[in-house]
Design a protein around this motif. Structure first.
Motif, PDB file in Angstrom:
ATOM      1  N   THR A 163      -7.193  -0.888  -3.435  1.00  0.00           N
ATOM      2  CA  THR A 163      -5.972  -0.548  -2.700  1.00  0.00           C
ATOM      3  C   THR A 163      -5.677   0.946  -2.647  1.00  0.00           C
ATOM      4  O   THR A 163      -4.744   1.358  -1.952  1.00  0.00           O
ATOM      5  N   TYR A 166      -5.781   4.470   0.924  1.00  0.00           N
ATOM      6  CA  TYR A 166      -5.585   4.119   2.331  1.00  0.00           C
ATOM      7  C   TYR A 166      -4.603   5.089   2.983  1.00  0.00           C
ATOM      8  O   TYR A 166      -3.539   5.378   2.441  1.00  0.00           O
ATOM      9  N   THR A 167      -4.962   5.598   4.113  1.00  0.00           N
ATOM     10  CA  THR A 167      -4.075   6.471   4.874  1.00  0.00           C
ATOM     11  C   THR A 167      -4.008   5.967   6.311  1.00  0.00           C
ATOM     12  O   THR A 167      -4.937   5.317   6.811  1.00  0.00           O
ATOM     13  N   VAL A 168      -2.910   6.274   6.966  1.00  0.00           N
ATOM     14  CA  VAL A 168      -2.713   5.889   8.358  1.00  0.00           C
ATOM     15  C   VAL A 168      -2.850   7.140   9.213  1.00  0.00           C
ATOM     16  O   VAL A 168      -2.389   8.215   8.819  1.00  0.00           O
ATOM     17  N   ALA A 573       4.866   6.901   6.307  1.00  0.00           N
ATOM     18  CA  ALA A 573       3.489   7.023   5.807  1.00  0.00           C
ATOM     19  C   ALA A 573       3.277   6.135   4.589  1.00  0.00           C
ATOM     20  O   ALA A 573       2.259   5.441   4.481  1.00  0.00           O
ATOM     21  N   SER A 577       0.866   2.866   4.627  1.00  0.00           N
ATOM     22  CA  SER A 577      -0.281   2.887   3.722  1.00  0.00           C
ATOM     23  C   SER A 577      -0.215   1.703   2.759  1.00  0.00           C
ATOM     24  O   SER A 577      -1.224   1.045   2.503  1.00  0.00           O
ATOM     25  N   ASN A 578       0.967   1.455   2.234  1.00  0.00           N
ATOM     26  CA  ASN A 578       1.128   0.306   1.338  1.00  0.00           C
ATOM     27  C   ASN A 578       0.844  -0.998   2.064  1.00  0.00           C
ATOM     28  O   ASN A 578       0.236  -1.923   1.514  1.00  0.00           O
ATOM     29  N   ALA A 581      -2.855  -1.399   2.394  1.00  0.00           N
ATOM     30  CA  ALA A 581      -3.424  -1.741   1.089  1.00  0.00           C
ATOM     31  C   ALA A 581      -3.150  -3.200   0.747  1.00  0.00           C
ATOM     32  O   ALA A 581      -4.036  -3.915   0.249  1.00  0.00           O
TER      33      ALA A 581
END
Length: 613
Positions: A163, A166-168, A573, A577-578, A581
């Motif tokens: 997890t 992760y980035t958007v 953000a 991202s969460n 994940a």
């Protein structure tokens, strides 16, 4: 973000110490044959582990709602299923970590064990004897515990790896921020029939007939039930109830605070850090350099923040005498208060009130009379129920008891008489024709029984019977349509450069409105239309018998340097991202569930539940 593991062995240790003697779970105490409750691949869930984790889940939920939760209630909420599901999910990751060769070094395992406060002695450091004793009392061997702990730590590491990171895409976040933080400057006004140059003509017979035919729901009667009922309420008995004066005076004494209140003040209080600051503020008010409202605003507060409401002198403690000596509108201080030196503004003087017994007696008599009437009705209810059980009709109840006979043509819109009672409305709605009467209690202590005689189905009323209503509705809708058409003409003109003043309208200007802004006197969907319209263009929407005419004057992009916008961007953000994940976590879990043998021994689960109950 990795989801925290819920079935940590450290928690098992704590709960084992707390609940071992109460729950009574040993290595074979639940089944006498096995300690395994479920297997997930090569990993297992023992009866003790599930029992302790289930107890923990129930206790946690009990703490959240502030009252004990029974096991039956926990089951109805699905807590047992959630606990077992979470434990299976963790074993899936433990099993996968083993298959992938993910392992935790001895030193990390040692650090985890020795740092556990449950294994420390009186010196505050790790004590091997305490370690062995705790595990022994839990029915767990050292090797089993350490392997379980190693599995847990490896699974947690796998979850973190799954997890993390992760980035958007920044462009996607920027688009969301622009959408959420973009603002509009708008000019708008309500348009009424005053904007019409021609009067609305009277409708023809053909107009009315067409409107009546096109709007049948507006002119269709509601289902109507003709109901006969017998009822007895406290108010019906009130004239027959005698209340002695001694009882009235006792009740008056109990309610003395309701009938005799001290002098009070409506007061606002503004506190300061020290006496000097408070005095400087008071001096500025006295000199006319500022006022109480401005002081509140300068502090970043609202009048609601400083409002004390209505208070008596005792509630103000040391400040009471000075505040009560002042007149309405005065500001006094500095005076001591619970929040430090304060200024007080008196907004109104509420005189002391004293209602003598002689004035309050009628109200008290009615209250006591209703209480006694409710008891009389309660005592008589059994007799009335017996009559109904013996075949008595509604009319018989009225003949043989104190109940009164009545009738009503009831619809779902009825609210008068017996229909004012929600219990009566509910019973009337549910009752079929000729159903056997049932004695029903009402919220005020009264009772009733009813019988439906006939039901008149909904029917479209003839035009001649509703001609006046049809005429009014046609006129209303035709007028609104004409106003809206006129407003749309104006909107087109505004889009082509005309100004509101050319139409003799005095508009309202609002700047920097957002999608979340609510403006009074605008229709539903108005703000959506504002943000769909380009700068310089106008539009019109129907509203309240007329229309709203608006023009978007400017489209203001968000200031990306604004702290609020920066915080909004960071929040988007983090949330996105969460979310990604968590999606990855769920997809992985679904895949592992499909690839892993999961076996739950239902008899073992039931045995745990039986012990907890």
């Amino acid at each position: 973000m990795a989801r925290e593991k819920k079935t940590k062995l450290g928690v098992w240790v704590i709960l084992g110490l707390l609940f071992f003697s109460l729950v009574g779970f040993g290595t074979t105490s639940l089944s006498g044959r096995t300690t395994t409750l479920a297997t997930v691949g090569d990993k297992e869930i023992t009866l003790n582990q599930y029992a302790l984790e289930l107890r923990r889940g129930i206790d946690t939920f009990s703490g959240q709602i502030g009252q004990p939760l029974s096991f039956t209630q926990a089951q109805s909420l699905g807590i047992d299923q959630q606990v077992l599901n979470d434990m299976i999910n963790m074993r899936l990751f433990e099993n996968e970590a083993t298959n992938m060769g993910v392992s935790i070094g001895d030193q990390r395992l040692r650090d985890r064990v020795t740092s556990n406060p449950n294994f420390q002695g009186f010196s505050g450091t790790f004590d091997r004897e305490a370690y062995r004793d705790v595990l022994s009392r839990m029915g767990t061997r050292e090797s089993d515990y350490e392997q379980s702990l190693r599995d847990e730590m490896a699974a947690t590491a796998l979850q973190i790896g799954l997890t993390a990171g992760y980035t958007v895409p920044a462009g996607y976040i920027d688009a969301l921020v622009t959408y959420a933080a973009e603002r509009r400057d708008i000019t708008w006004v309500q348009v009424t029939n005053a904007a019409l140059t021609d009067a609305i003509p009277a409708p023809t017979e053909e107009d009315l007939a067409a409107y009546h035919e096109g709007h049948p729901a507006d002119f269709t009667t509601l289902e109507t039930k003709s109901i006969v009922y017998a009822a007895l309420t406290p108010d019906m008995l009130l004239p027959t109830i005698e209340v002695d004066e001694a009882a009235l005076r006792d009740l008056y004494a109990q309610r003395t605070a309701d009938y005799n209140s001290p002098e009070r003040r409506l007061v606002e209080r503004l506190g300061f850090a020290d006496e000097a600051s408070a005095q400087a503020a008071m001096d500025a008010i006295t000199a006319g350099e500022t006022d109480f409202d401005q002081l509140v605003e300068d502090r970043g507060l609202t009048l609601d923040d400083v409002d004390l409401g209505d208070v008596d002198q005792v509630q103000l403690a040391e400040a009471g005498a000075a505040v009560f000596a002042a007149a309405s509108g005065d500001v006094v201080g500095p005076l001591p208060s619970l929040i430090g030196p304060s200024l007080f503004r008196i907004n109104a003087v509420l005189e002391a009130e004293s209602i003598p017994f002689e004035v309050a007696a009628d109200e008290l008599r009615a209250e006591l009379g209703r209480d006694r009437a409710r008891r009389v009705i309660g005592d008589a209810a059994e007799q009335m129920a017996d009559l109904i059980a013996g075949g008595a009709r509604v009319e018989d109840l009225a003949d043989q008891t104190q109940m009164e006979l009545g009738s009503i043509d009831w619809t779902v819109a009825s609210t008068d008489g017996m229909a004012a009672y929600p219990e009566f409305r509910q019973a009337a709605a549910a009752a079929p024709i000729g159903a056997y009467p049932e004695l029903i209690e009402m919220s005020d202590g009264g009772i009733f029984a009813l019988r439906v005689e006939t039901i008149q189905e909904p029917a479209l009323q003839p035009l001649e019977d509703v001609l006046e209503d049809v005429t009014a509705a046609w006129t209303r809708d035709t007028t609104q349509a004409a106003i809206l058409a006129k407003a749309e003409e104006m909107a087109t003109a505004l889009s082509n450069g005309s100004q509101f003043g050319e139409f003799g309208l005095a508009p309202t200007i609002d700047v920097d409105v957002t999608r979340q802004t609510f403006l009074d006197y605008t229709p539903e969907g108005y703000m959506t239309r504002v943000f769909e319209t380009e700068a310089g263009n106008g539009f019109a929407l129907p509203y309240d018998g007329g229309a709203v005419l608006a023009r978007v004057d400017a489209v203001n992009a968000p200031n990306l340097e604004d702290p609020d916008v920066i915080a909004l961007r960071d929040r988007f953000a983090a949330q996105l991202s969460n979310g990604v994940a968590q999606d990855a976590m769920q997809i992985t879990l679904n895949t592992l569930r499909g690839e892993t043998d999961i076996n739950v021994v239902r008899e073992a689960v039931n045995a745990v539940h039986a012990q907890i109950q």
